[in-house]
Design a protein around this motif. Structure first.
Motif, PDB file in Angstrom:
ATOM      1  N   GLU A   1      85.509 -22.133  34.077  1.00  0.00           N
ATOM      2  CA  GLU A   1      84.628 -22.360  32.913  1.00  0.00           C
ATOM      3  C   GLU A   1      85.071 -23.432  31.591  1.00  0.00           C
TER       4      GLU A   1
ATOM      5  N   THR B   1      83.231 -28.477  31.828  1.00  0.00           N
ATOM      6  CA  THR B   1      81.846 -28.522  31.718  1.00  0.00           C
ATOM      7  C   THR B   1      81.190 -29.059  32.620  1.00  0.00           C
TER       8      THR B   1
ATOM      9  N   LEU C   1      79.979 -26.425  38.028  1.00  0.00           N
ATOM     10  CA  LEU C   1      79.007 -25.207  37.944  1.00  0.00           C
ATOM     11  C   LEU C   1      79.668 -24.003  38.781  1.00  0.00           C
TER      12      LEU C   1
ATOM     13  N   ARG D   1      79.125 -30.591  39.398  1.00  0.00           N
ATOM     14  CA  ARG D   1      77.572 -30.755  39.014  1.00  0.00           C
ATOM     15  C   ARG D   1      77.159 -32.131  39.641  1.00  0.00           C
TER      16      ARG D   1
ATOM     17  N   VAL E   1      70.442 -21.589  40.682  1.00  0.00           N
ATOM     18  CA  VAL E   1      71.453 -21.774  39.596  1.00  0.00           C
ATOM     19  C   VAL E   1      71.658 -23.213  39.158  1.00  0.00           C
ATOM     20  N   ILE E   2      71.460 -24.094  40.228  1.00  0.00           N
ATOM     21  CA  ILE E   2      71.329 -25.206  39.995  1.00  0.00           C
ATOM     22  C   ILE E   2      70.560 -26.057  38.708  1.00  0.00           C
TER      23      ILE E   2
ATOM     24  N   TYR F   1      71.025 -24.514  35.390  1.00  0.00           N
ATOM     25  CA  TYR F   1      72.590 -24.921  34.551  1.00  0.00           C
ATOM     26  C   TYR F   1      72.317 -25.484  33.241  1.00  0.00           C
ATOM     27  N   GLY F   2      72.869 -24.938  32.568  1.00  0.00           N
ATOM     28  CA  GLY F   2      72.926 -25.229  31.077  1.00  0.00           C
ATOM     29  C   GLY F   2      72.033 -24.658  30.104  1.00  0.00           C
TER      30      GLY F   2
ATOM     31  N   MET G   1      70.730 -18.822  32.299  1.00  0.00           N
ATOM     32  CA  MET G   1      71.745 -18.693  33.504  1.00  0.00           C
ATOM     33  C   MET G   1      72.457 -17.514  33.218  1.00  0.00           C
TER      34      MET G   1
END
Length: 324
Positions: free
Chosen positions: A153, A156, A159, A276, A303-304, A307-308, A312
Motif C-alpha cells: 500500500e 500509490t 492496485l 495501475r 476493483v479497477i 480504484y481511488g 473501494m
C-alpha cells in the motif's frame, strides 16, 4: 523522440544512474546508451541528468518529470503489445511474479504447478525479496504481480487486492514443556527465548504489537526472513519458534510440535498487487483467481473501476477471504 531513448533513461534511473550496469542488463553498449540520452536531451533542449565528467550524478528537476512520463509511455507500449498477444495467441506469453520466501515456498507451489500445466507456453518468472523490494519491482513495472503481506500500500501506483487471511503457530521440540499444551498465553511466550521473523516481513509487526499491548517484552533471541531457517534453529534447541501457519508442513516437520496461537495475534492478510493501468491478459486473470478464488475477472474489473474511490474500502470489506 524514440521509444528506445525513453527506455534507456528509465533503465538508467532503475540502475541508480549506472550506465555500465544498464548496458549489461539491456545487452547493448555503454557508449550507445550515452549517445541516445544525449540525442534526446538535445532534441528536448534540456538536461535530463546532471553530470560530473562522463558520469551521471543525479536527475534534474525537469528530468524527474520526463522520466515519470517515460515510465507511463513505456507501460502503455507494453500494454499495446499485450493486447496484440491476447488476440494473436491467448496461451503464449510471460508472467513475472515477485514474492517473499513464505509465499514462494508454501502458498504458491500448487498454484504455479497447475498454471504451468494449463499454460505450458507461458514463461513464468519468480523473483524473491523483502516486501519493500517486491512492492518497488511491481511499482516500477519490473514484474507483473507482487504478492506480499506488507508494504504494497505504500506505492500509490499499485492496485492492491486481498487474497487470504493467515495467522501464526508456535513450534517446539517434542521434549519441550510446551509440547504437552494445546493453549498458550502471551505471558508464557514472553518468558521463553523466541525465534521468529525479522521486522518488516511476514506479519512481524502484528506479533510485536500483541506483546506490547499487554505490556510484555518478548525475549526474541534470533530472527530470520525464512521459516525454514527458523525451524532449523528451533530443532537446535535455541528457543520457541513462531511462524506463519502455512509454513508448517505436517509431513516434513513431524519432528516438531505445532501449537495454534491464532487466538493471541491479529490476522494478517496476504495481498496481490499490480501496477495501475496494466493490461491483464486472460491467463493473468486465471492466475489471480487460482490463487485467490474470490478475485474473479468480474471482481478485478470492478476493483479497477473503483480504484481511488471511497467505495473501494467497503467493497473489500464485503469480500469473504479464505483463512489459513
Amino acid at each position: 523522440m524514440k521509444l528506445q531513448q525513453l527506455r534507456y533513461i528509465w533503465e538508467v534511473v532503475r540502475h541508480d544512474l549506472n550506465v555500465s550496469a544498464t548496458a549489461q542488463s539491456l545487452y547493448t553498449s555503454q557508449p550507445g546508451i550515452s549517445k541516445q540520452i544525449r540525442l534526446l536531451e538535445d532534441e528536448l533542449g534540456i538536461e535530463i541528468f546532471s553530470r560530473s565528467g562522463k558520469h551521471l550524478t543525479q536527475i534534474t528537476p525537469a528530468g524527474e518529470q520526463i522520466v515519470a512520463a517515460a515510465a507511463e509511455i513505456l507501460g502503455k507500449a507494453e500494454g499495446i503489445k499485450r493486447i496484440a498477444q491476447e488476440f494473436s495467441n491467448q496461451k503464449t506469453g510471460s508472467l513475472s511474479i515477485a514474492t517473499t520466501h513464505t509465499q514462494a515456498r508454501y502458498s504458491l507451489p500448487k498454484i504455479i504447478s497447475g498454471f504451468i500445466s494449463h499454460y505450458p507456453d507461458v514463461s513464468l518468472h519468480m523473483h524473491q525479496g523483502t516486501p519493500s523490494q517486491i512492492a518497488k519491482m511491481a511499482a516500477e513495472g519490473a514484474v507483473d504481480f507482487a504478492i506480499a503481506t506488507e508494504c504494497l500500500e505504500e506505492f500509490t501506483d499499485l492496485l492492491v487486492m486481498p487474497c487470504f487471511r493467515w495467522n501464526r503457530c508456535v513450534i517446539v521440540q517434542k521434549h519441550h514443556p510446551f509440547s504437552l499444551l494445546t493453549k498458550l498465553t502471551l505471558q508464557q511466550l514472553a518468558e521463553q527465548p523466541l525465534v521468529t521473523y525479522v521486522p518488516g516481513i511476514t506479519g512481524r509487526a502484528k506479533l510485536d504489537n500483541a506483546f506490547h499491548q499487554q505490556g510484555l517484552e518478548p525475549k526474541i533471541i534470533f530472527t530470520a526472513a525464512d521459516a525454514d531457517v527458523i525451524k532449523t534453529y528451533v530443532r537446535l534447541g535455541m528457543g520457541v519458534g513462531i511462524i506463519a501457519n502455512i509454513a508448517f508442513d505436517e509431513r516434513t516437520d513431524n519432528d516438531l510440535v505445532k501449537i495454534d496461537v491464532s487466538d493471541l495475534f491479529e490476522d494478517s492478510i496476504t495481498k496481490l498487487a499490480f501496477r495501475r493501468g496494466t493490461f491483464l491478459r486472460g491467463f493473468m486473470y486465471e492466475f489471480i483467481e487460482s490463487y485467490a478464488p474470490h478475485l474473479t475477472k468480474r471482481v478485478i474489473k470492478e476493483v479497477i473501476e473503483l480504484y481511488g474511490k471511497p467505495e473501494m474500502d467497503s467493497y473489500f470489506a464485503n469480500l469473504t477471504l479464505p483463512s489459513y
